[in-house]
Write a protein that holds these residues in place. Sequence first.
Motif, PDB file in Angstrom:
ATOM      1  N   HIS A   1       9.134  39.561  80.330  1.00 36.46           N
ATOM      2  CA  HIS A   1       8.863  38.452  80.914  1.00 36.46           C
ATOM      3  C   HIS A   1       8.806  37.007  80.116  1.00 36.46           C
ATOM      4  O   HIS A   1       9.361  36.185  80.475  1.00 36.46           O
ATOM      5  CB  HIS A   1       7.217  38.469  81.524  1.00 36.46           C
ATOM      6  CG  HIS A   1       7.121  39.405  82.686  1.00 36.46           C
ATOM      7  ND1 HIS A   1       7.896  39.363  83.651  1.00 36.46           N
ATOM      8  CD2 HIS A   1       6.159  40.428  83.091  1.00 36.46           C
ATOM      9  CE1 HIS A   1       7.508  40.414  84.420  1.00 36.46           C
ATOM     10  NE2 HIS A   1       6.349  40.798  84.175  1.00 36.46           N
TER      11      HIS A   1
ATOM     12  N   ARG B   1       2.746  34.388  79.969  1.00 36.11           N
ATOM     13  CA  ARG B   1       2.785  32.733  80.252  1.00 36.11           C
ATOM     14  C   ARG B   1       1.960  32.386  78.803  1.00 36.11           C
ATOM     15  O   ARG B   1       2.186  31.264  78.453  1.00 36.11           O
ATOM     16  CB  ARG B   1       2.392  32.430  81.427  1.00 36.11           C
ATOM     17  CG  ARG B   1       3.236  32.704  82.405  1.00 36.11           C
ATOM     18  CD  ARG B   1       3.074  31.857  83.934  1.00 36.11           C
ATOM     19  NE  ARG B   1       3.888  32.196  84.782  1.00 36.11           N
ATOM     20  CZ  ARG B   1       5.094  31.571  84.869  1.00 36.11           C
ATOM     21  NH1 ARG B   1       5.345  30.523  83.823  1.00 36.11           N
ATOM     22  NH2 ARG B   1       5.939  31.685  85.701  1.00 36.11           N
TER      23      ARG B   1
ATOM     24  N   ARG C   1      -0.096  41.312  83.045  1.00 33.42           N
ATOM     25  CA  ARG C   1       0.991  41.231  82.284  1.00 33.42           C
ATOM     26  C   ARG C   1       1.624  39.739  82.551  1.00 33.42           C
ATOM     27  O   ARG C   1       2.089  39.272  81.406  1.00 33.42           O
ATOM     28  CB  ARG C   1       2.173  42.200  82.661  1.00 33.42           C
ATOM     29  CG  ARG C   1       1.515  43.624  82.656  1.00 33.42           C
ATOM     30  CD  ARG C   1       2.792  44.806  83.073  1.00 33.42           C
ATOM     31  NE  ARG C   1       1.924  45.962  83.232  1.00 33.42           N
ATOM     32  CZ  ARG C   1       2.691  47.078  83.362  1.00 33.42           C
ATOM     33  NH1 ARG C   1       4.224  47.024  83.623  1.00 33.42           N
ATOM     34  NH2 ARG C   1       2.228  48.238  83.462  1.00 33.42           N
ATOM     35  N   ARG C   2       1.796  39.369  83.428  1.00 32.95           N
ATOM     36  CA  ARG C   2       2.476  37.974  83.684  1.00 32.95           C
ATOM     37  C   ARG C   2       1.755  37.032  83.285  1.00 32.95           C
ATOM     38  O   ARG C   2       2.308  36.112  82.528  1.00 32.95           O
ATOM     39  CB  ARG C   2       3.035  37.555  85.135  1.00 32.95           C
ATOM     40  CG  ARG C   2       3.943  38.700  85.937  1.00 32.95           C
ATOM     41  CD  ARG C   2       4.196  38.362  87.290  1.00 32.95           C
ATOM     42  NE  ARG C   2       5.162  39.261  87.895  1.00 32.95           N
ATOM     43  CZ  ARG C   2       6.508  38.700  87.677  1.00 32.95           C
ATOM     44  NH1 ARG C   2       7.134  37.751  87.024  1.00 32.95           N
ATOM     45  NH2 ARG C   2       7.712  39.455  87.914  1.00 32.95           N
ATOM     46  N   GLN C   3       0.498  36.992  83.453  1.00 31.87           N
ATOM     47  CA  GLN C   3      -0.382  35.886  82.805  1.00 31.87           C
ATOM     48  C   GLN C   3      -0.304  35.768  81.067  1.00 31.87           C
ATOM     49  O   GLN C   3      -0.413  34.844  80.661  1.00 31.87           O
ATOM     50  CB  GLN C   3      -1.894  36.108  83.288  1.00 31.87           C
ATOM     51  CG  GLN C   3      -2.243  35.692  84.898  1.00 31.87           C
ATOM     52  CD  GLN C   3      -3.574  36.259  85.118  1.00 31.87           C
ATOM     53  OE1 GLN C   3      -4.408  36.764  84.438  1.00 31.87           O
ATOM     54  NE2 GLN C   3      -3.828  35.779  86.398  1.00 31.87           N
TER      55      GLN C   3
ATOM     56  N   GLU D   1       0.389  44.269  86.992  1.00 31.91           N
ATOM     57  CA  GLU D   1       1.278  43.359  86.869  1.00 31.91           C
ATOM     58  C   GLU D   1       0.996  41.965  86.755  1.00 31.91           C
ATOM     59  O   GLU D   1       1.509  41.196  85.797  1.00 31.91           O
ATOM     60  CB  GLU D   1       2.325  43.387  87.916  1.00 31.91           C
ATOM     61  CG  GLU D   1       3.536  42.457  88.234  1.00 31.91           C
ATOM     62  CD  GLU D   1       4.462  42.807  87.016  1.00 31.91           C
ATOM     63  OE1 GLU D   1       5.220  41.841  86.728  1.00 31.91           O
ATOM     64  OE2 GLU D   1       4.243  43.593  86.415  1.00 31.91           O
ATOM     65  N   GLN D   2      -0.230  41.436  87.481  1.00 35.32           N
ATOM     66  CA  GLN D   2      -0.872  40.046  87.362  1.00 35.32           C
ATOM     67  C   GLN D   2      -1.182  40.073  85.868  1.00 35.32           C
ATOM     68  O   GLN D   2      -1.042  38.714  85.390  1.00 35.32           O
ATOM     69  CB  GLN D   2      -1.666  39.910  88.208  1.00 35.32           C
ATOM     70  CG  GLN D   2      -2.324  38.459  88.357  1.00 35.32           C
ATOM     71  CD  GLN D   2      -3.368  38.380  89.327  1.00 35.32           C
ATOM     72  OE1 GLN D   2      -3.785  39.297  90.024  1.00 35.32           O
ATOM     73  NE2 GLN D   2      -3.853  37.110  89.459  1.00 35.32           N
TER      74      GLN D   2
END
Length: 246
Positions: free
Chosen positions: A233, A181, A176-178, A173-174
């Motif tokens: 996201h 962004r 993916r979020r990075q 998940e981390q």
Amino acid sequence: MTWSTSQLAELAGTTLKTVRHYHQIGLLDEPERAANGYKRYGVQHLVRLLRIRRLVDLGLPLSAIPSVEAADDSAERVLRVLDAELAASIERQQRMRRELAAILENRASIDLPAEFETLADGLDDLPEAQRALLLAYSSILTPSAMSAIQEQLSEPRSDVAAQFEALPADAPEQVRRQLARRLLPEVRRQQEGHPFLGDLAASSRRGGAVTRSVVAQALVEFYNEAQLDVLRHVHALLAEDEAAGA
């Protein structure tokens, strides 16, 4: 000297069935019969049959032949319509030859919309998912929208776009979020340069519901769960930006 029906057909380079059909629809007069009941055709029938064959070979429908031969008011219109149809057919065949040449030169181009043939060599490394998306989009987007996508793809691919395409389905998940962004500025830039990317339905040749269904099903089919999560996201971040701006 006279000829039988089969001899006339042979002389004119056609078939017995065709000659009989022309008799039935009134294009070719039936000759007098000999004492034994057989038809006997003369040179006038041969010339008439050859004239009909020539017009048919030019693409003229049988129903239009009497008008053209009589040179009445509709004759020129019939011939001009036929000429326009032939011009369109030639253009279509020339386009088909260009597409075949592109495929023969680069088999990968078969996976791209036809209008992307000039970019085929430069899209050899385009992921299969994006090729499939382009084909799906070509069924809904306007030519101008597809041209904008073509222009966009002609630019060098960024590192973050390559990372997105290579993202495994089990990415944390981390990660993916990075990635979302990092992808956000590029998505913003693309939407600023091509506003339709933010609302594909506005640039569609189909109804909004159909367009959304094609886009949604294509994304789900050709991107894995991690990639779809990154897109969600990015969408959320764009929505936050719009809310903040409002």
